[in-house]
Design an enzyme around this catalytic site. Structure first.
Site: not given
Length: 377
Positions: A158, A218, A225, A275
């Protein structure tokens, strides 16, 4: 220089080190077409304000070039990037499944724990942070690279001057889904990424392994969201994302997002929960990624009652530690308001009269939400 057998060798070393999959991609120079496209895409994203207050993503060199626009900007010697991934799919329900109105939601990756021996009560799971877990494993792969190739390397989790998911896609770890997460056909999107930048050149005759995009038509993630942070396929406005708002955002959270935040108190999993590629994702069983049951649907009252010592006890060494108690309580206040539960009124009234103005304002808003819910019956 690495050739065809490097992929197989790398997979073996990565799995030995505690990862679930790995890949490698060449570094495209700033003058290449791919390099220019990647740099322009990232610059446009930052310039559009979609990085929110995450200033580390906006850092530039002396020439004004964004450091994450291309790994070669910060490391001219870089020739390839090894990407290693570990599955963090903890055993437990999805955030979109029914749960008590008195509970909050902590993102799945922050459930992680490592087995430790406790003299008083035997084995228990202590909090673990993927940054530490991943970096230690990357060091193992890095040592193998040094032994075999003697190359220059640099490990990051990160913190590196590159966009990890873009490198992961080029390395064949997965494709970038419409939810802006890396999706692996066998593992799903519950993946944490670590990278090793290397000086190893790519042989010209090597066939690169790039995963095919299998999202098709999809749009479940985009449709699900709550804050419309997915402004288009693979386009994330982080300043609207609940994960950003509950973890990175300091100070007051704009009212336009509060109701949509629901019961999320640290991060958000909704775009991954819906998902289809995650329906058969394997459960994480590696040490350091084990599920701490207390983190699954935690009671808001329990989180609200935490003083500094209790917060350290439960979250020191956990990803939640970075958001700190003050911001966690701000998030809990908003979740309490969204619950509509009168039982939270005494706690919210106490917070509303406190010295922390951000928490006090959030608590007053929550009290108003509960009053509205009670009035509607």
């Amino acid at each position: 220089m690495w050739a065809e057998d490097f992929h197989e060798w790398l997979q073996e070393r990565a799995i030995e080190a505690g990862f679930d999959t790995a890949g490698v991609a060449p570094v495209y120079g700033a003058e290449s077409e791919d390099g220019q496209v990647d740099a322009a895409r990232f610059a446009d994203w930052v310039d559009a304000g979609r990085a929110g207050e995450m200033e580390y993503l906006k850092r530039r060199n002396e020439q004004g070039v964004l450091l994450r626009a291309g790994v070669e900007v910060a490391m001219p010697w870089a020739r390839s990037v090894v990407v290693c991934a570990v599955n963090y799919n903890g055993e437990g329900p999805l955030s979109i499944e029914p749960a008590g109105s008195e509970t909050g939601w902590i993102a799945r990756y922050a459930w992680s724990g490592r087995t430790v021996e406790n003299p008083e009560d035997g084995e228990r799971l202590a909090p673990s942070d993927y940054h530490d877990e991943m970096l230690g494993r990357l060091r193992g792969v890095e040592a193998a690279l040094h032994e075999r190739y003697g190359c220059e390397t640099k490990c990051y989790v990160d913190t590196g001057p590159l966009v990890e998911r873009a490198a992961a896609a080029k390395a064949g770890v997965g494709w970038i889904g419409k939810n802006a997460c890396v999706i692996n056909q066998g593992l799903g999107s519950w993946l944490l990424l670590g990278v090793i930048v290397t000086s190893l050149e790519v042989a010209e005759d090597v066939a690169l392994e790039v995963a095919a995009d299998r999202c098709g038509s999809c749009t479940r993630c985009i449709d699900a969201c709550p804050t419309d942070a997915l402004v288009g396929p693979r386009q994330m406005d982080a300043s609207r994302c609940i994960s950003y708002l509950t973890i990175e955002k300091k100070g007051t959270i704009a009212e336009e997002f509060r109701e949509a935040m629901g019961r999320q108190v640290f991060g958000c999993d909704i775009c991954q929960d819906v998902c289809p590629w995650n329906r058969k994702s394997p459960i994480a069983t590696r040490e350091g990624m084990l599920t701490r049951r207390e983190m699954v649907n935690p009671e808001l009252g329990w989180l609200a009652a935490m003083d500094a010592p209790a917060f350290r006890r439960w979250f020191k060494g956990s990803p939640v530690e970075r958001t700190r108690k003050k911001r966690l309580h701000r998030n809990v206040a908003i979740a309490m308001g969204n619950s509509g539960e009168e039982r939270f009124v005494p706690q919210l009234e106490s917070w509303s009269a406190g010295e922390d103005e951000v928490l006090a304002e959030s608590a007053r808003w929550a009290l108003g939400r509960i009053a509205e819910a009670v009035e509607k019956g």
